[in-house]
Design a protein around this motif. Structure first.
Motif, mmCIF file in Angstrom:
data_model
loop_
_atom_site.group_PDB
_atom_site.id
_atom_site.type_symbol
_atom_site.label_atom_id
_atom_site.label_comp_id
_atom_site.label_asym_id
_atom_site.label_seq_id
_atom_site.Cartn_x
_atom_site.Cartn_y
_atom_site.Cartn_z
ATOM 1 N N LYS A 27 0.823 -1.229 0.000
ATOM 2 C CA LYS A 27 0.000 0.000 0.000
ATOM 3 C C LYS A 27 0.847 1.265 0.000
ATOM 4 C CE LYS A 27 -3.886 -2.160 2.300
ATOM 5 N NZ LYS A 27 -4.587 -2.341 3.567
ATOM 6 N N ARG A 28 2.117 1.163 0.331
ATOM 7 C CA ARG A 28 3.005 2.325 0.382
ATOM 8 C C ARG A 28 3.373 2.847 -1.007
ATOM 9 N NH1 ARG A 28 7.625 0.120 4.532
ATOM 10 N NH2 ARG A 28 6.224 -0.533 6.200
ATOM 11 N N PHE A 29 3.162 2.029 -2.024
ATOM 12 C CA PHE A 29 3.625 2.372 -3.363
ATOM 13 C C PHE A 29 2.504 2.990 -4.193
ATOM 14 C CE2 PHE A 29 6.586 -0.592 -1.684
ATOM 15 C CZ PHE A 29 7.807 -0.139 -2.155
ATOM 16 N N PRO A 30 2.868 3.781 -5.200
ATOM 17 C CA PRO A 30 1.847 4.372 -6.071
ATOM 18 C C PRO A 30 0.990 3.295 -6.732
ATOM 19 C CG PRO A 30 3.997 5.375 -6.471
ATOM 20 C CD PRO A 30 4.222 4.193 -5.564
ATOM 21 N N PRO A 31 -0.252 3.625 -7.064
ATOM 22 C CA PRO A 31 -1.121 2.667 -7.751
ATOM 23 C C PRO A 31 -0.456 2.146 -9.025
ATOM 24 C CG PRO A 31 -2.357 4.617 -7.111
ATOM 25 C CD PRO A 31 -0.905 4.913 -6.834
ATOM 26 N N GLY A 32 -0.560 0.844 -9.231
ATOM 27 C CA GLY A 32 -0.002 0.209 -10.418
ATOM 28 C C GLY A 32 1.463 -0.155 -10.314
ATOM 29 N N HIS A 33 2.100 0.166 -9.193
ATOM 30 C CA HIS A 33 3.524 -0.123 -9.044
ATOM 31 C C HIS A 33 3.806 -1.479 -8.403
ATOM 32 C CE1 HIS A 33 5.674 3.901 -9.762
ATOM 33 N NE2 HIS A 33 4.484 3.976 -10.311
ATOM 34 N N VAL A 34 2.785 -2.122 -7.872
ATOM 35 C CA VAL A 34 2.958 -3.441 -7.262
ATOM 36 C C VAL A 34 1.978 -4.388 -7.946
ATOM 37 C CG1 VAL A 34 2.934 -4.781 -5.126
ATOM 38 C CG2 VAL A 34 3.591 -2.374 -5.067
ATOM 39 N N CYS A 35 2.511 -5.472 -8.461
ATOM 40 C CA CYS A 35 1.681 -6.373 -9.260
ATOM 41 C C CYS A 35 2.102 -7.819 -9.014
ATOM 42 C CB CYS A 35 1.858 -6.019 -10.733
ATOM 43 S SG CYS A 35 0.848 -6.981 -11.869
ATOM 44 N N ASP A 36 1.136 -8.702 -9.041
ATOM 45 C CA ASP A 36 1.443 -10.127 -8.994
ATOM 46 C C ASP A 36 0.880 -10.787 -10.251
ATOM 47 O OD1 ASP A 36 -1.179 -9.715 -8.178
ATOM 48 O OD2 ASP A 36 -1.180 -11.397 -6.789
ATOM 49 N N VAL A 37 1.670 -11.684 -10.796
ATOM 50 C CA VAL A 37 1.300 -12.427 -11.998
ATOM 51 C C VAL A 37 1.684 -13.880 -11.751
ATOM 52 C CG1 VAL A 37 1.805 -12.776 -14.444
ATOM 53 C CG2 VAL A 37 1.665 -10.450 -13.548
ATOM 54 N N GLY A 38 0.797 -14.786 -12.020
ATOM 55 C CA GLY A 38 1.091 -16.215 -11.859
ATOM 56 C C GLY A 38 1.960 -16.715 -12.998
ATOM 57 N N ALA A 39 3.208 -16.273 -13.009
ATOM 58 C CA ALA A 39 4.112 -16.561 -14.127
ATOM 59 C C ALA A 39 4.463 -18.040 -14.246
ATOM 60 C CB ALA A 39 5.380 -15.722 -13.989
ATOM 61 N N THR A 40 4.569 -18.734 -13.127
ATOM 62 C CA THR A 40 4.866 -20.170 -13.209
ATOM 63 C C THR A 40 3.710 -20.898 -13.881
ATOM 64 O OG1 THR A 40 6.291 -20.083 -11.272
ATOM 65 C CG2 THR A 40 5.423 -22.245 -11.879
ATOM 66 N N ASP A 41 2.483 -20.540 -13.524
ATOM 67 C CA ASP A 41 1.311 -21.145 -14.177
ATOM 68 C C ASP A 41 1.298 -20.844 -15.671
ATOM 69 O OD1 ASP A 41 0.539 -22.040 -11.670
ATOM 70 O OD2 ASP A 41 -1.012 -20.510 -11.397
ATOM 71 N N LEU A 42 1.641 -19.604 -16.028
ATOM 72 C CA LEU A 42 1.680 -19.235 -17.449
ATOM 73 C C LEU A 42 2.774 -20.006 -18.188
ATOM 74 C CD1 LEU A 42 1.156 -15.368 -17.202
ATOM 75 C CD2 LEU A 42 -0.530 -17.114 -17.845
ATOM 76 N N ALA A 43 3.923 -20.183 -17.533
ATOM 77 C CA ALA A 43 5.003 -20.952 -18.148
ATOM 78 C C ALA A 43 4.578 -22.408 -18.361
ATOM 79 C CB ALA A 43 6.260 -20.880 -17.288
ATOM 80 N N MET A 44 3.921 -22.983 -17.371
ATOM 81 C CA MET A 44 3.446 -24.365 -17.527
ATOM 82 C C MET A 44 2.441 -24.456 -18.675
ATOM 83 S SD MET A 44 5.089 -26.371 -15.577
ATOM 84 C CE MET A 44 4.065 -27.836 -15.773
ATOM 85 N N LYS A 45 1.556 -23.489 -18.757
ATOM 86 C CA LYS A 45 0.526 -23.480 -19.797
ATOM 87 C C LYS A 45 1.136 -23.366 -21.202
ATOM 88 C CE LYS A 45 -3.210 -20.457 -21.418
ATOM 89 N NZ LYS A 45 -3.977 -19.238 -21.075
ATOM 90 N N HIS A 46 2.097 -22.453 -21.356
ATOM 91 C CA HIS A 46 2.628 -22.171 -22.693
ATOM 92 C C HIS A 46 3.901 -22.942 -23.038
ATOM 93 C CE1 HIS A 46 -0.197 -18.941 -23.630
ATOM 94 N NE2 HIS A 46 -0.057 -18.542 -22.375
ATOM 95 N N VAL A 47 4.764 -23.131 -22.049
ATOM 96 C CA VAL A 47 6.077 -23.719 -22.299
ATOM 97 C C VAL A 47 6.151 -25.176 -21.858
ATOM 98 C CG1 VAL A 47 8.579 -23.427 -21.876
ATOM 99 C CG2 VAL A 47 7.093 -21.424 -21.969
ATOM 100 N N GLY A 48 5.327 -25.534 -20.868
ATOM 101 C CA GLY A 48 5.351 -26.901 -20.358
ATOM 102 C C GLY A 48 6.405 -27.133 -19.296
#
Length: 186
Positions: free
Chosen positions: A111-132
């Motif tokens: 919450k200390r950071f400006p809006p849009g500056h902190v983000c979470d993305v399920g990158a491992t799930d995306l890698a499994m989906k696209h790359v295996g």
């Protein structure tokens, strides 16, 4: 100068992610530098990698202690290392996770950071989906491009394709594109 520190574990592509960021920056006519820092060099051990991007020559060679952005490839490191150490108060945080910041135990900090500056993305799930394979680095670079606007997505995609030609590269670009879209919508 924009400084990025990447935290992850051996085998997650932390070093490669920093290299890809530097290649994307070079492709945009910027100066860049990427280098790792290893402890015990084994699969699963904590790894830190660094990337600097600037419009002029970079002469610094030391580790990044006060980053403008953090990429955390393994959220288990959030409470075992001080990954947030020295982070610029206007900086960016990208975490490989599908859990909420409350679940990760960092909601008050985020919450200390400006809006849009902190983000979470399920990158491992995306890698499994696209790359295996559970290698989140390329996907996170797409998310990084979206939240920081430091580099264009096309530059990131080009760097990925150069490092991983053929089907592997295209699969990683697809994971990065989906992460980019998720981060933009966040």
């Amino acid at each position: 100068m924009f400084e990025i520190r990447l935290h992850g574990r051996g085998g997650q592509g932390v070093v490669t992610a920093a290299e890809l960021l530097s290649v994307a920056a070079f492709d945009e006519g910027k100066h860049a530098q990427a280098f790792p820092s290893f402890g015990s060099e084994r699969m699963g051990a904590p790894v830190v990698s660094f990337c600097r991007v600037d419009d002029q020559a970079i002469r610094l060679r030391e580790p990044i202690l006060e980053p403008d952005a953090l990429i955390v490839q393994d959220p288990t490191l959030l409470h075992s290392l001080d990954v947030f150490s020295g982070l610029n108060p206007e900086g960016y945080i990208l975490i490989n996770s599908t859990r909420t910041f409350e679940d990760l135990g960092i909601a008050d900090y985020a919450k200390r950071f400006p809006p849009g500056h902190v983000c979470d993305v399920g990158a491992t799930d995306l890698a499994m989906k696209h790359v295996g394979r559970p290698v989140p680095n390329a996907a996170l670079l797409g998310g990084f491009a979206a939240i920081t606007k430091l580099l264009a997505f096309d530059s990131v995609a080009k760097a990925i394709r150069e490092k991983f030609p053929g089907a592997v590269g295209e699969a990683n670009v697809a994971a990065a594109r989906e992460a980019y879209d998720i981060a933009l919508a966040a």
